[in-house]
Design a protein around this motif. Sequence first.
Motif, PDB file in Angstrom:
ATOM      1  N   ALA A 253       0.829  -1.205   0.000  1.00 50.42           N
ATOM      2  CA  ALA A 253       0.000   0.000   0.000  1.00 50.42           C
ATOM      3  C   ALA A 253       0.864   1.256   0.000  1.00 50.42           C
ATOM      4  O   ALA A 253       0.526   2.263  -0.638  1.00 50.42           O
ATOM      5  CB  ALA A 253      -0.930  -0.007   1.209  1.00 50.42           C
ATOM      6  N   HIS A 255       3.594   1.626  -1.461  1.00 48.71           N
ATOM      7  CA  HIS A 255       4.287   1.765  -2.738  1.00 48.71           C
ATOM      8  C   HIS A 255       3.338   2.045  -3.898  1.00 48.71           C
ATOM      9  O   HIS A 255       3.765   2.050  -5.054  1.00 48.71           O
ATOM     10  CB  HIS A 255       5.115   0.505  -3.034  1.00 48.71           C
ATOM     11  CG  HIS A 255       6.388   0.443  -2.245  1.00 48.71           C
ATOM     12  ND1 HIS A 255       6.414   0.102  -0.913  1.00 48.71           N
ATOM     13  CD2 HIS A 255       7.680   0.700  -2.602  1.00 48.71           C
ATOM     14  CE1 HIS A 255       7.668   0.135  -0.477  1.00 48.71           C
ATOM     15  NE2 HIS A 255       8.449   0.492  -1.474  1.00 48.71           N
ATOM     16  N   ARG A 256       2.066   2.280  -3.586  1.00 47.71           N
ATOM     17  CA  ARG A 256       1.126   2.646  -4.651  1.00 47.71           C
ATOM     18  C   ARG A 256       1.436   4.057  -5.137  1.00 47.71           C
ATOM     19  O   ARG A 256       1.944   4.888  -4.378  1.00 47.71           O
ATOM     20  CB  ARG A 256      -0.309   2.570  -4.137  1.00 47.71           C
ATOM     21  CG  ARG A 256      -0.796   1.150  -3.891  1.00 47.71           C
ATOM     22  CD  ARG A 256      -2.147   1.127  -3.217  1.00 47.71           C
ATOM     23  NE  ARG A 256      -2.563  -0.231  -2.899  1.00 47.71           N
ATOM     24  CZ  ARG A 256      -3.332  -0.562  -1.860  1.00 47.71           C
ATOM     25  NH1 ARG A 256      -3.784   0.388  -1.037  1.00 47.71           N
ATOM     26  NH2 ARG A 256      -3.642  -1.826  -1.644  1.00 47.71           N
ATOM     27  N   SER A 259       1.370   7.456  -3.014  1.00 49.45           N
ATOM     28  CA  SER A 259       1.390   7.206  -1.563  1.00 49.45           C
ATOM     29  C   SER A 259       2.650   6.472  -1.131  1.00 49.45           C
ATOM     30  O   SER A 259       2.652   5.773  -0.137  1.00 49.45           O
ATOM     31  CB  SER A 259       0.157   6.395  -1.162  1.00 49.45           C
ATOM     32  OG  SER A 259       0.124   5.149  -1.837  1.00 49.45           O
ATOM     33  N   ARG A 260       3.715   6.610  -1.922  1.00 51.03           N
ATOM     34  CA  ARG A 260       4.931   5.883  -1.597  1.00 51.03           C
ATOM     35  C   ARG A 260       5.672   6.540  -0.444  1.00 51.03           C
ATOM     36  O   ARG A 260       5.910   7.739  -0.444  1.00 51.03           O
ATOM     37  CB  ARG A 260       5.843   5.776  -2.821  1.00 51.03           C
ATOM     38  CG  ARG A 260       5.240   4.895  -3.920  1.00 51.03           C
ATOM     39  CD  ARG A 260       6.156   4.762  -5.107  1.00 51.03           C
ATOM     40  NE  ARG A 260       5.506   3.975  -6.153  1.00 51.03           N
ATOM     41  CZ  ARG A 260       6.031   3.738  -7.336  1.00 51.03           C
ATOM     42  NH1 ARG A 260       7.217   4.232  -7.621  1.00 51.03           N
ATOM     43  NH2 ARG A 260       5.378   3.018  -8.225  1.00 51.03           N
ATOM     44  N   ASP A 292      -2.530  -4.336  -7.973  1.00 48.17           N
ATOM     45  CA  ASP A 292      -1.394  -3.808  -7.229  1.00 48.17           C
ATOM     46  C   ASP A 292      -0.048  -4.270  -7.776  1.00 48.17           C
ATOM     47  O   ASP A 292       0.984  -4.115  -7.107  1.00 48.17           O
ATOM     48  CB  ASP A 292      -1.492  -4.215  -5.752  1.00 48.17           C
ATOM     49  CG  ASP A 292      -2.252  -3.187  -4.920  1.00 48.17           C
ATOM     50  OD1 ASP A 292      -2.231  -1.995  -5.286  1.00 48.17           O
ATOM     51  OD2 ASP A 292      -2.859  -3.576  -3.910  1.00 48.17           O
ATOM     52  N   ALA A 295       2.732  -1.565  -7.735  1.00 44.54           N
ATOM     53  CA  ALA A 295       3.189  -1.285  -6.373  1.00 44.54           C
ATOM     54  C   ALA A 295       4.033  -2.433  -5.837  1.00 44.54           C
ATOM     55  O   ALA A 295       5.067  -2.222  -5.196  1.00 44.54           O
ATOM     56  CB  ALA A 295       1.990  -1.037  -5.456  1.00 44.54           C
TER      57      ALA A 295
END
Length: 382
Positions: A253, A255-256, A259-260, A292, A295
């Motif tokens: 999550a 690494h999306r 939002s990293r 995902d 990510a």
Amino acid sequence: MGHHADPPAVHPAVHPAVHLAGGPELAAALPHLLGFPPVESLVLLALTGSDERRVGMTLRVDLPGPDDAPLLATEVVSRLAPSRPAAVAAFVVTEAPDVPVADLAALVEHRLDDLGPVELRLLRAGADLPGRDVLHAVTRVLAGAGVPLLGAWLVRAQRCWDYDCPDPCCDPAAGCPLPGGTSELAAAAVLTGRVLVTDRSELVGRLAAPADLPPGMVGACAEVGAHQAETLRREGWDELLARSWHCVQDAVARHRPGSRAALTDVEAARVAWAVTATEVRDRALGLGAGADAPAAEALWTGLLRRLPPPLDATPAVLLAATAYARGDGVTAALALDRAQASRPSCTLAQLLRQSLSSGLPPAVVADLLTRAAAAGSEQLGA
């Protein structure tokens, strides 16, 4: 022979479909099909479908000299065979100068009465494009295999020449400029998580074991390993698995896109230890075939820059599986090199290597990852 051949890239369907009109557009697409701009290379695109318009397997090899061309042509065409191409498009990528007419005349002297309009024009022009000897070798092998060569192009100095064009636009001093700007294929590559590097050596460097581990990483791995053992002793295997999978989910999550947040050494070590459990690893495989996937690929790639062996082996296998599922055979092979150097006995790495060598389609690999994830979920009780 000393010529490096990359593993084939097999491209899954992209939605929406990307349409490439002809030689210059295909030439401009090569970096996105391979993951890096080819240099001094022979690139073959296997075209599939009844209209020979879908790009299947893409294969790149170091450009051979005239003496090596026949043997290398036999090798590369045999590697395309598993994809059963309806036709092949060939590209010679080189900055070599034009071939003087004297050299060209020597090549065709025994069949001057048989020359076509292209060769006659080149003789009159006094020069030919470099790489025609390689293409002759490839054409002969393809003909023997019953596969037509749909087209052959030279790519040089951001321009493209059609070897079979008799018109002035493909004179050695001319050529068509490659289309500029951001192409549809480049945009599609970003959406599927494909990272374009400046050259192949940069890709190798991104996935190589770090010469110097980040300060504190070895200590963090030892600390987390001891904590994992204590959790297992006090709370049992099921609780350890549940915590491990939650750790992976949280890292993915983070690494999306948009939002990293960098993992601390301890957090990175927790993910590395988490995927050493087969149940967690198998469920994590499914990330490479889902929404995902970009990510997850960013997570596994980041871990490889930080982890010591043998903890880097499983993230390397997970990266290989994710890259393979989206058709990136070069990244998959390099990640498998890292995994097998760290843990030679890794069975999953061996299976992926065999699949890659045999040209197993990415769609099949993605289906296998989904099945492995389902099995892992069942074992985790999720």
